[in-house]
Design an enzyme around this catalytic site. Structure first.
Site, short mmCIF file in Angstrom:
data_model
loop_
_atom_site.label_atom_id
_atom_site.label_comp_id
_atom_site.label_asym_id
_atom_site.label_seq_id
_atom_site.Cartn_x
_atom_site.Cartn_y
_atom_site.Cartn_z
N ASP A 163 23.34 -33.47 -48.40
CA ASP A 163 23.68 -34.85 -48.78
C ASP A 163 23.54 -35.02 -50.29
O ASP A 163 24.35 -35.68 -50.95
CB ASP A 163 22.77 -35.83 -48.04
CG ASP A 163 22.76 -35.54 -46.55
OD1 ASP A 163 23.84 -35.48 -45.96
OD2 ASP A 163 21.67 -35.33 -45.99
N HIS A 191 18.82 -37.89 -42.31
CA HIS A 191 20.08 -37.17 -42.49
C HIS A 191 21.06 -37.70 -41.44
O HIS A 191 21.23 -37.12 -40.37
CB HIS A 191 19.89 -35.66 -42.34
CG HIS A 191 21.20 -34.93 -42.27
ND1 HIS A 191 22.05 -34.84 -43.35
CD2 HIS A 191 21.85 -34.31 -41.25
CE1 HIS A 191 23.15 -34.19 -42.99
NE2 HIS A 191 23.05 -33.86 -41.72
#
Ligand code: NAD
Ligand code: LMR
Length: 332
Positions: A163, A191
Site C-alpha cells: 500500500d 490492509h
C-alpha cells in the site's frame, strides 16, 4: 564466513511465491548471508515444489543454502528466523463453488490456518523470529497467529508495504518527483479499503506533504480511493491478485527490518498496538515503524494527525475491531 538465515515460506507454489522465493536468495534481500529455505504447501500441491526447487538449483544463486519443502508446517518451523506467511486463498477465485469477493469470506476460510501455524512458530521458531503475514485478511490473520504463538519476543507483522509503495507511486505522478524522493509514507490501520495512506506526514523531497500537496479535493476523491482500491483494480484487470508487486513489497519489508532506518524516514507494516495513537491494545494495526542498529523494530510515535486524518484512521480501527470480534473464537 557468512552467517546464515533460515526463512520459511508458506503458499510456496502460489503466484506471489514464484516471484518472491528466487529473490530471497539473490544476495540482495539478506546481503551476504547464506539463506536456507523451507517451503511449505498444502498436501494437494506440495509435489509441485519439487519443480520449483529444481529451478532454484538451476539458477546459480551463490547465497542459496539448503532448500527443503514439506506439507508439515511444524517440521519447517524449527529454529527459523523469518516466516513469510503467504499461504491462503486470495479474493477473485472460485472456492467450493462460490466466487470469493468479500473480506468476510476470506476471514472464515483463512483465519483457521493461522492458529496451528502460530502455535508452531511460538514453540519452534527462534525467540526473536520475525513473521510477515501476507495472506489476507493480513492484519487479522496476524492477530490470530500472534495470539496462538503467545511469545512477545517474536515480531508479528502484517504487510502494508505494498500500500505504501502504491501511495508513493501515485504521489510521484502527482508531484513530478521520483519515487525515491518520497519518504515516511505511512499506512495507518488495516490492509483493506479502509486503510488511511497519510499525505500529511509524508516527505516529498524533504518537504512535508501537507505543504506540497495543497489539494484536499484530490486527496479525498483521487488519492485515497486509488490507493485503497488498487488491489481490486489489479484483480479486475488480471483476474488474479497482485503478485510481483506483493512479492517486491515483502522483500522491501525484510530489507527495512534488517537494516537501520535513516533519520526522518519510516517504513510501513502493521504490528501489535500497545495503545499507540489511541488504537485499542492488541489490534494488529498499520503504523510508521523504524529499525534500530541492533535490529529492534519500533513504532515511530511523534507523528501528528489532523482531524481529517483522525477521522479516516478511526474508520479503519473500527474495522479492525469488528474483524477481531468475528474471530474471537480463534483467539486464546
Ligand atoms: P495463490 O492462490 O496463487 O497462492 C496461495 C498458495 O497458498 C496456494 O498455492 C495454496 O495452495 C497455498 N496455501 C493455502 N493454504 C495453505 C496452508 N495452510 N499452508 C501452506 N500453503 C497454503 O495466491 P497468491 O496470489 O500467491 O496470494 C496469496 C495471499 O496473499 C492471498 O491471500 C492474497 O489475497 C494475499 N495478498 C496480500 C497482499 C498484501 O499486500 N498483504 C497483496 C497481494 C496478495
Ligand atoms: C492487494 O492489496 O492487492 C491484495 O490484498 C489483494 C486484495 O484482495 O486486495
Amino acid at each position: 564466513m557468512s552467517s546464515r538465515v533460515k526463512v520459511v515460506v508458506t503458499g510456496a507454489a502460489g503466484q506471489i511465491a514464484y516471484s518472491l522465493i528466487p529473490r530471497l536468495v539473490d544476495g540482495k534481500t539478506f546481503g551476504n548471508k547464506i539463506v536456507d529455505l523451507y517451503l511449505v504447501e498444502i498436501p494437494q500441491v506440495v509435489s509441485k515444489l519439487e519443480g520449483l526447487v529444481m529451478e532454484l538449483e538451476d539458477s546459480y544463486f551463490p547465497q542459496m543454502g539448503e532448500v527443503k519443502y514439506t506439507d508439515d508446517f511444524e517440521e519447517a518451523s524449527h529454529n527459523a528466523d523469518w516466516f513469510l506467511l503467504v499461504g491462503s486463498i486470495p479474493r477473485g477465485i472460485v472456492y467450493e463453488g462460490k466466487k470469493i469477493e468479500e473480506r468476510s469470506d476470506l476471514l472464515k476460510i483463512n483465519g483457521g490456518i493461522f492458529v496451528s501455524q502460530g502455535e508452531a512458530i511460538g514453540k519452534y521458531g527462534k525467540e526473536n523470529a520475525k513473521i510477515l503475514v501476507v495472506g489476507n485478511p493480513a492484519n487479522t490473520n496476524a492477530l490470530i497467529g500472534k495470539n496462538a504463538a503467545g511469545k512477545d519476543s517474536q515480531l508479528w507483522m502484517a504487510m502494508t508495504m505494498l500500500d505504501s509503495s502504491r501511495a508513493k507511486s501515485v504521489i510521484s505522478k502527482k508531484t513530478g518527483s521520483n519515487i525515491s524522493d518520497i519518504k515516511n509514507m505511512i499506512i495507518w490501520g488495516n490492509h483493506s479499503p479502509t486503510m488511511y495512506p497519510d499525505v500529511e506526514n509524508v516527505l516529498i523531497c524533504d518537504k512535508a506533504g501537507s505543504e506540497v500537496i495543497n489539494d484536499m479535493d484530490w486527496v479525498e476523491n483521487t488519492f485515497l480511493p486509488t490507493v485503497q482500491q488498487r488491489g481490486k483494480a489489479v484483480i479486475d484487470s488480471r483476474g488474479a491478485s497482485s503478485a510481483t508487486s506483493a512479492a517486491k513489497a515483502a522483500l522491501d519489508t525484510i530489507i527495512a527490518c534488517e537494516n537501520p532506518t535513516e533519520d526522518g524516514n519510516s517504513f510501513s507494516a502493521a504490528v501489535v498496538s500497545d495503545g499507540a495513537y489511541g488504537v485499542p491494545e492488541g489490534l494488529i494495526c498499520g503504523y510508521p515503524l523504524f529499525t534500530l542498529a541492533d535490529g529492534t523494530v519500533e513504532i515511530k510515535r511523534d507523528q501528528s494527525l489532523s482531524e481529517f486524518a483522525k477521522q479516516k484512521f478511526q474508520i479503519s480501527i473500527d474495522e479492525l475491531e469488528s474483524e477481531r470480534e468475528a474471530v474471537k473464537h480463534l483467539l486464546k
